[in-house]
Every structure is written in structure tokens, then in C-alpha cells.
Design an enzyme around this catalytic site. Structure first.
Site, mmCIF file in Angstrom:
data_model
loop_
_atom_site.group_PDB
_atom_site.id
_atom_site.type_symbol
_atom_site.label_atom_id
_atom_site.label_comp_id
_atom_site.label_asym_id
_atom_site.label_seq_id
_atom_site.Cartn_x
_atom_site.Cartn_y
_atom_site.Cartn_z
ATOM 1 N N ARG A 223 0.835 -1.204 0.000
ATOM 2 C CA ARG A 223 0.000 0.000 0.000
ATOM 3 C C ARG A 223 0.872 1.258 0.000
ATOM 4 O O ARG A 223 0.561 2.252 -0.632
ATOM 5 C CB ARG A 223 -0.949 0.007 1.204
ATOM 6 N N TYR B 129 -17.672 18.462 -12.178
ATOM 7 C CA TYR B 129 -18.074 17.062 -12.292
ATOM 8 C C TYR B 129 -19.052 16.699 -11.168
ATOM 9 O O TYR B 129 -18.859 17.101 -10.008
ATOM 10 C CB TYR B 129 -16.805 16.203 -12.223
ATOM 11 N N ASP C 101 -9.433 20.054 -12.394
ATOM 12 C CA ASP C 101 -9.707 18.690 -12.843
ATOM 13 C C ASP C 101 -9.696 18.760 -14.370
ATOM 14 O O ASP C 101 -10.605 19.312 -14.992
ATOM 15 C CB ASP C 101 -11.083 18.250 -12.311
ATOM 16 N N LYS D 203 -10.556 7.838 -17.990
ATOM 17 C CA LYS D 203 -10.994 8.462 -19.237
ATOM 18 C C LYS D 203 -9.855 8.486 -20.256
ATOM 19 O O LYS D 203 -9.347 7.444 -20.594
ATOM 20 C CB LYS D 203 -11.555 9.850 -18.929
HETATM 21 C C1 LIG Z 1 -15.091 10.457 -14.380
HETATM 22 C C2 LIG Z 1 -14.642 11.729 -13.802
HETATM 23 C C3 LIG Z 1 -14.199 11.808 -12.476
HETATM 24 C C4 LIG Z 1 -14.243 10.647 -11.525
HETATM 25 O O1 LIG Z 1 -13.375 9.649 -11.886
HETATM 26 P P1 LIG Z 1 -13.626 8.123 -11.517
HETATM 27 O O2 LIG Z 1 -12.404 7.475 -12.069
HETATM 28 O O3 LIG Z 1 -14.896 7.716 -12.190
HETATM 29 O O4 LIG Z 1 -13.739 8.024 -10.034
HETATM 30 C C5 LIG Z 1 -13.756 13.033 -12.015
HETATM 31 N N1 LIG Z 1 -13.751 14.131 -12.792
HETATM 32 C C6 LIG Z 1 -14.179 14.090 -14.070
HETATM 33 C C7 LIG Z 1 -14.169 15.338 -14.865
HETATM 34 C C8 LIG Z 1 -14.634 12.906 -14.616
HETATM 35 O O5 LIG Z 1 -15.073 12.878 -15.870
#
Ligand SMILES: *Cc1c(COP(=O)(O)O)cnc(C)c1O
Ligand SMILES: *[C@@H]1O[C@H](CO)[C@@H](O)[C@H](O)[C@H]1NC(C)=O
Length: 436
Positions: free
Chosen positions: A91, A143, A222, A247
């Protein structure tokens, strides 16, 4: 059609390519025992070269594997009690994860990277930097998961004060943030490109304003929707960048993961402590998948953009489409801003079905008639996805909040993949024609 690459950039690319070749030659001669497994980290190499090589050094391993081994181990042998070698416990640290973290830092041109079990785990780690009594200024276009975290958990459980500021396409974002600053403001949070309305964050202006007003406020971006290939928020003044690796960076819809990148040593150390203490670390296998996916980030992003531009132009000319919102189109209200901040636009767009020919069922029947483009959440994979935020944001926020944001029943979000563009256009055309 505009071009994102100026001749100046082309010249810069040629210089970088030359530096790259020199650096590649150099690493062929680096075989020292102490050379760590983390491998080659050229400062000036081009994006694609860094994406393929950073974090992996075949010469570190006895067999010279070109691809980093996956270290499936939960613990490590120590030389004496309390004398671990590099890693103590799975971890706390893992060589495969360490490689991914170096790669993430390099892609965003930052100093420090951290990998998490999900984008959401990365978000909560960063949000945890603000303690009880602190104040966070958050765009109301963030988000859904970020919104839910700040709205429910941070506020209710930890008594963190949160101001969601209203952001529209023509908002002077720096001014809205400035107006919301209080003596206890600790953090400002925006998405580089907002979901689902595709509002571009004016990072340099907000950063400049914060620097003048209170330079201790942590500015978080983000940047999941834009990708590190098209923009580098740290270079524009952001303090922390977050990506959902789920993504674009992994890009193959087979991993859930998150990443944080920063240049501040102190913030990195706090986040690292949180990472290993809260424990939401990614598995070595997932890290390896993301490292593999990221190798093709450059070619994928270029193709996402080419396809997205073609799809956006097709939709814009279609009589059953009222409006297309894609930062790469001249019609986007912030197109000039996007061009000045990014080297290109990803595959994310929204469009509104023509309300004079649609009824309440139209969006549903449009979406369920798609075959190549899957109806589903998420984005940034090689395959195209479509969704209806009005119904699919249910888990995240109330209907009234969605309405206030401008999310209506006829708004469709597309994550344009890298399939053959003509097949995507053919399918969209077919499904639109079926509407009447
Ligand atoms: C999908 C997403 C997240 C969250 O990510 P996960 O891997 O699904 O926990 C955060 N910010 C944005 C802009 C996203 O598209
Ligand atoms: C919407 O549909 C109506 C009826 O077919 C048409 O007159 C109108 O031009 C369309 N709107 C757009 C933006 O194409």
C-alpha cells in the site's frame, strides 16, 4: 477551419525532436547498477516520446524487458528489521505504481505524480487539504461527483464551507472567484472543461488574480475532459491537476483510476501521506494497464479531435439539431479562449435536438437507436459513447440544480471515439432521421 499548429510551434517541435534523439542515444549507454528502475526522464523530450518511455528503463532489469514488469507483490523482504530496501509494503509503495506516477508527472510537465484507485479517490485526497472551518470556492459546473462530495460530505461531515459560484459561457471567471473570496478561503476548484456544458476554464486569469489576492489559496483543476496532451494547467498557474485516468489517459475503458500532479513539494507530501493512510491505491495490474494506454495518448487525442471536428460540423449543419457546443468550433462562445489555452480540443461535445421537432421521448429514442455509439456513462475511450445528462446525472444532483445549470431534456453528450469518422456520421444521421 483554423489550424492549431502554428509555424512557430512546428519549429519548436523540430528542436524538441532533436533533443529527444540525443537523449535516446544517451540512455542506451546508461547501465549503471544504481540507475533506478524509474528510468529515463528527459526534461525536453516530446510528449509522445515521454508518454512511451518515462518510467520504464529496460537496462534496469537483468533481462532488459522493453515493457515494465507488473510487480504483483503485497510486501517486500527486508535486509534487517526496520531496514527495508526501496519499498516496505504494497500500500505504501509499488514499483509499477511508482512508474505510473512518474509518467503522470511527466505528461503534465509537473514534478510530482500520485496514482489512486479512482478519479474520485484523487478528488477526495485533494479536498482533504481543506480542514474544518476552511472555505472552498467551487465552480457550479464541476463534475457531478465533485459537486456531491463538496455538497454532502465536505460540508455536512467536515463543516467545510463551500461556495458554488455560477459559471456561464460569458462569465468573467476570475472576477466571480475574486468576489467569493473570504478570509478563510483555502481552495478554488474548476474543471478545465466543464461537464456537460463545455465551459472552458480561464486558468491563467484566475491564477493571476489569486496570486495577487492571496497566494496561499490552492488552485485545483480537474483536467480530465481536456487531457494532458492538449493542455498543461500547472504551466498556466494551477497548483494541482487531477485526472480521472479512467478516461483519456488510459483510454480503453478497462480501468478505473485517478491521478494527481503538482509542483509543490509540501502539497505532494501531504497528498502522499493521505494516499497511503486513506489507502485508496490502484492495483499494480491497473497501473500497468494505464501505462500501456498512455503510450498512445498523443495519436489517440489527435484522432479524437479530427473525428470530433467532423462530427461537430456535421451535427451543426443538420436541421434536427438546434445547437452544437464544441470548443473546437468557431461557434463555441469561448473558442478563442480555448485556442489560446489548449493545443487542441478533445472528443467531448454536446448538442441539443431541435426542440421544434422533438417531444419528451425524442432523446430516448434517438439514443436507443444508436448501434456503434454505445449509450453509456463515462468518456475518453477509443469507442464513442453518448448519454443524456438530464436523466443520467440523477445520482449526482437534484433536478432543480440540473435545470439551473442549463441541462435540459434535449441535451445529448457525445464522447467521440476514434472509429472511422464516416461510420459515426452515418449512424448519427440515420438516428436523427428516425426522429420524425
Ligand atoms: C469520471 C470523472 C471523475 C471521476 O473519476 P472516476 O475514475 O470515475 O472516479 C472526475 N472528474 C471528471 C471530470 C470525470 O469525468
Ligand atoms: C428545426 O426544425 C424546424 C422544422 O423542421 C426547422 O424549420 C428549423 O429550421 C430547424 N432548426 C434548425 C436550427 O435547424
Amino acid at each position: 477551419m483554423f489550424s492549431w499548429t502554428s509555424s512557430h510551434q512546428f519549429h519548436k517541435m523540430k528542436v524538441l525532436a532533436a533533443i529527444c534523439l540525443v537523449a535516446l542515444n544517451l540512455i542506451n549507454h546508461v547501465t549503471s547498477e544504481d540507475d533506478d528502475h524509474k528510468g529515463w526522464q528527459p526534461k525536453d523530450a516530446s510528449f509522445a516520446t515521454r508518454a512511451i518511455h518515462v518510467g520504464e528503463n529496460p537496462d534496469y532489469y537483468r533481462f532488459g524487458p522493453v515493457v515494465l514488469p507488473i510487480y504483483m507483490t503485497s510486501t517486500y523482504k527486508e535486509d534487517a528489521p526496520g531496514k527495508p530496501r526501496t519499498y516496505k509494503y504494497g500500500r505504501d509503495g509499488n514499483p509499477t505504481r511508482a512508474s505510473l506516477e512518474l509518467l503522470l508527472a511527466s505528461l503534465d510537465e509537473g514534478k510530482y505524480g500520485l496514482a489512486f484507485a479512482s478519479g474520485t479517490a484523487a478528488i477526495t485526497a485533494v479536498a482533504e487539504l481543506v480542514h474544518t472551518g476552511g472555505h472552498v470556492i467551487c465552480s457550479n459546473q464541476v463534475y457531478g461527483g465533485t459537486y456531491r462530495y463538496f455538497d454532502l460530505l465536505a460540508h455536512t461531515n467536515h463543516k467545510v464551507e463551500v461556495s458554488f459560484i455560477p459559471i456561464k459561457y460569458d462569465t468573467n471567471q476570475a472576477e466571480e472567484v475574486r468576489k467569493a473570496i473570504k478570509p478563510n478561503t483555502k481552495m478554488v476548484w474548476f474543471d478545465g472543461l466543464s461537464n456537460p456544458l463545455m465551459i472552458v476554464c480561464d486558468i491563467p486569469r484566475i491564477a493571476a488574480m489569486l496570486k495577487k489576492t492571496n497566494k496561499d489559496i490552492i488552485f485545483v483543476i480537474d483536467n480530465t475532459f481536456v487531457s494532458p496532451y492538449f493542455s498543461k494547467p500547472l504551466n498556466m498557474g494551477a497548483d494541482i491537476v487531477i485526472h480521472s485516468l479512467t478516461k483519456y489517459i488510459n483510454g480503453h475503458s478497462d480501468v478505473v483510476g485517478g491521478g494527481i500532479i503538482t509542483n509543490h513539494r509540501e502539497l505532494y507530501e501531504k497528498l502522499k501521506l493521505y494516499q497511503i493512510t486513506a489507502g485508496a491505491v490502484p492495483s499494480p495490474f491497473d497501473c500497468s494497464q494505464v501505462i500501456r494506454g498512455a503510450k498512445t495518448l498523443e495519436v489517440r487525442m489527435q484522432q479524437h479531435m479530427k473525428n470530433a471536428l467532423k462530427v461537430a460540423k456535421f451535427l451543426e449543419g443538420h436541421k434536427y439539431v438546434e445547437r452544437v457546443v464544441y470548443p473546437g468550433l468557431k461557434s463555441h462562445p469561448q473558442h478563442e479562449l480555448a485556442k489560446s489555452l489548449w493545443s487542441g480540443s478533445s472528443g467531448m461535445m454536446i448538442f441539443y435536438l431541435n426542440s421544434s421537432i422533438t417531444n419528451e421521448q425524442s432523446a430516448d429514442s434517438f439514443l436507443t437507436s444508436l448501434r456503434i455509439i454505445a449509450l453509456g456513462m463515462s468518456l475518453g475511450g477509443v469507442e464513442s459513447l453518448a448519454e443524456l445528462p438530464f436523466k443520467m446525472l440523477d445520482d449526482w444532483m437534484s433536478q432543480s440544480h440540473r435545470y439551473n445549470m442549463g441541462v435540459t431534456e434535449n441535451l445529448i453528450r457525445l464522447s467521440v471515439g476514434i472509429e472511422w469518422d464516416a461510420s459515426l456520421i452515418w449512424e448519427l444521421d440515420n438516428s436523427l432521421e428516425k426522429l420524425v
